[in-house]
Design an enzyme around this catalytic site. Sequence first.
Site, PDB file in Angstrom:
ATOM      1  N   HIS A   1       0.845  -1.200   0.000  1.00 17.61           N
ATOM      2  CA  HIS A   1       0.000   0.000   0.000  1.00 17.61           C
ATOM      3  C   HIS A   1       0.879   1.248   0.000  1.00 17.61           C
ATOM      4  O   HIS A   1       2.111   1.156   0.085  1.00 17.61           O
ATOM      5  CB  HIS A   1      -0.976  -0.011   1.179  1.00 17.61           C
ATOM      6  CG  HIS A   1      -0.349   0.041   2.534  1.00 17.61           C
ATOM      7  ND1 HIS A   1       0.493  -0.939   3.026  1.00 17.61           N
ATOM      8  CD2 HIS A   1      -0.443   0.965   3.539  1.00 17.61           C
ATOM      9  CE1 HIS A   1       0.875  -0.631   4.244  1.00 17.61           C
ATOM     10  NE2 HIS A   1       0.327   0.525   4.576  1.00 17.61           N
TER      11      HIS A   1
ATOM     12  N   ASP B   1       5.673   4.582   5.182  1.00 19.93           N
ATOM     13  CA  ASP B   1       6.600   3.627   5.784  1.00 19.93           C
ATOM     14  C   ASP B   1       6.735   2.352   4.961  1.00 19.93           C
ATOM     15  O   ASP B   1       7.503   1.456   5.320  1.00 19.93           O
ATOM     16  CB  ASP B   1       6.192   3.294   7.225  1.00 19.93           C
ATOM     17  CG  ASP B   1       4.791   2.725   7.346  1.00 19.93           C
ATOM     18  OD1 ASP B   1       3.888   3.200   6.644  1.00 19.93           O
ATOM     19  OD2 ASP B   1       4.595   1.799   8.165  1.00 19.93           O
ATOM     20  N   HIS B   2       6.017   2.291   3.842  1.00 22.58           N
ATOM     21  CA  HIS B   2       6.120   1.132   2.948  1.00 22.58           C
ATOM     22  C   HIS B   2       6.653   1.497   1.564  1.00 22.58           C
ATOM     23  O   HIS B   2       6.968   0.589   0.785  1.00 22.58           O
ATOM     24  CB  HIS B   2       4.756   0.451   2.811  1.00 22.58           C
ATOM     25  CG  HIS B   2       4.268  -0.166   4.085  1.00 22.58           C
ATOM     26  ND1 HIS B   2       4.302  -1.521   4.341  1.00 22.58           N
ATOM     27  CD2 HIS B   2       3.765   0.404   5.214  1.00 22.58           C
ATOM     28  CE1 HIS B   2       3.827  -1.759   5.558  1.00 22.58           C
ATOM     29  NE2 HIS B   2       3.497  -0.600   6.102  1.00 22.58           N
TER      30      HIS B   2
ATOM     31  N   HIS C   1       6.210  -5.534  11.660  1.00 23.04           N
ATOM     32  CA  HIS C   1       5.516  -4.251  11.800  1.00 23.04           C
ATOM     33  C   HIS C   1       5.221  -4.008  13.292  1.00 23.04           C
ATOM     34  O   HIS C   1       4.097  -3.729  13.701  1.00 23.04           O
ATOM     35  CB  HIS C   1       4.223  -4.249  10.975  1.00 23.04           C
ATOM     36  CG  HIS C   1       3.786  -2.865  10.562  1.00 23.04           C
ATOM     37  ND1 HIS C   1       2.916  -2.114  11.317  1.00 23.04           N
ATOM     38  CD2 HIS C   1       4.082  -2.112   9.467  1.00 23.04           C
ATOM     39  CE1 HIS C   1       2.684  -0.958  10.707  1.00 23.04           C
ATOM     40  NE2 HIS C   1       3.394  -0.930   9.574  1.00 23.04           N
TER      41      HIS C   1
ATOM     42  N   ASP D   1      -0.385  -4.127   5.903  1.00 23.06           N
ATOM     43  CA  ASP D   1      -1.071  -3.678   7.114  1.00 23.06           C
ATOM     44  C   ASP D   1      -2.544  -4.073   7.038  1.00 23.06           C
ATOM     45  O   ASP D   1      -3.203  -3.874   6.007  1.00 23.06           O
ATOM     46  CB  ASP D   1      -0.960  -2.159   7.258  1.00 23.06           C
ATOM     47  CG  ASP D   1       0.462  -1.710   7.541  1.00 23.06           C
ATOM     48  OD1 ASP D   1       1.362  -2.575   7.583  1.00 23.06           O
ATOM     49  OD2 ASP D   1       0.674  -0.502   7.718  1.00 23.06           O
TER      50      ASP D   1
ATOM     51  N   HIS E   1      -7.509  -2.267   5.833  1.00 22.51           N
ATOM     52  CA  HIS E   1      -6.683  -1.213   6.412  1.00 22.51           C
ATOM     53  C   HIS E   1      -7.392   0.121   6.186  1.00 22.51           C
ATOM     54  O   HIS E   1      -8.510   0.158   5.652  1.00 22.51           O
ATOM     55  CB  HIS E   1      -5.297  -1.245   5.759  1.00 22.51           C
ATOM     56  CG  HIS E   1      -4.253  -0.425   6.455  1.00 22.51           C
ATOM     57  ND1 HIS E   1      -4.132  -0.358   7.826  1.00 22.51           N
ATOM     58  CD2 HIS E   1      -3.264   0.379   5.957  1.00 22.51           C
ATOM     59  CE1 HIS E   1      -3.133   0.445   8.140  1.00 22.51           C
ATOM     60  NE2 HIS E   1      -2.594   0.906   7.019  1.00 22.51           N
TER      61      HIS E   1
ATOM     62  N   HIS F   1       1.187   3.911   2.065  1.00 17.32           N
ATOM     63  CA  HIS F   1       1.665   4.637   3.240  1.00 17.32           C
ATOM     64  C   HIS F   1       3.181   4.773   3.170  1.00 17.32           C
ATOM     65  O   HIS F   1       3.890   3.870   2.702  1.00 17.32           O
ATOM     66  CB  HIS F   1       1.259   3.911   4.525  1.00 17.32           C
ATOM     67  CG  HIS F   1      -0.130   4.274   4.985  1.00 17.32           C
ATOM     68  ND1 HIS F   1      -0.870   3.465   5.816  1.00 17.32           N
ATOM     69  CD2 HIS F   1      -0.907   5.370   4.739  1.00 17.32           C
ATOM     70  CE1 HIS F   1      -2.043   4.048   6.061  1.00 17.32           C
ATOM     71  NE2 HIS F   1      -2.087   5.191   5.415  1.00 17.32           N
TER      72      HIS F   1
END
EC number: 3.1.26.11
Length: 314
Positions: free
Chosen positions: A63, A67-68, A269, A211, A140, A65
Amino acid sequence: MELQFLGTGAGMPSKERNTTAIVLNMLEERGTMWLFDCGEATQHRILHTPIKPRKIDKIFITHLHGDHIFGLPGLLGSRSFLGGTEPLTIYGPAGIREWVETTIRLSGTHLTYPLHIEEVDEGIVFDDEQFTVRAAWLSHVIPCLGYRIEQKPIAGALQVEKARALGIPKGPLLGQLKRGEDVTLPNGQVVRSADVVLPPKDGATLTILGDTKYCKAAILLAQHADLVVHEATFDAETTHLAAQYGHATNIEAARVAQEAGAKHLILTHISARFVGEQVTKLQQQAASVFAQTYIAHDFAAYRLHDGNVTILTK
């Protein structure tokens, strides 16, 4: 296959855990590596490993976000500096093409290799003679994918000594037997491939989830998997926060593995709130539901072979 965790933290980097990135090392199987998510500073983590960016030919993004995905531009650029010329394909949800292409264009990043970006939906996103990769939407706060990697049956090993004892000389005839072809010797004797080649073995199945809250899609992707990688941002005491932020607890991750009939579970995570003995407690809580549970740490490596998981580096 070997799985190496480059980042196992949640949300933002901490001193102990970088943001999400996982490498599936398939050098033995296909001579390449696959990367799942690419959090900030992933290429810095790679510098401390034997991983060569030019060997990464597929990147699967769960996805959008930060942090990915915030490590993608740097890694794509460095792959060129490091001599990468082979094509690279990025798979991910809608928006990943615009984000990557815009970043490359505005930063003037020059790539020395063909870059392909495929925005994918549920279903089969990749398939060849060795592997099938399936995707499904998880639960998510933004669209997020989970991936199921299925290795197709592996050809049985040729029993060379047995073949030699039946009169097969060194050379191309051994290759014919390995390929399933029967061989006729000059004296008229027929050596059957089935007599000297072991039966095919089932390939491995690996599930890597992005996530997600506890959801049916995660269970379906993890059905009878040899190994499931599941987020565990929260614990049993913070269940109310997990649902609020679209994440799972360690107990919920264990339930997914249990209900899916999986063999092994790795939790990743991990929130920065969990350190030291609290991480041990996370593992113990999950193991009370699903015994074969591990907690991932940055640089931890696991080998998946014949349905078993071996810890290579903690």
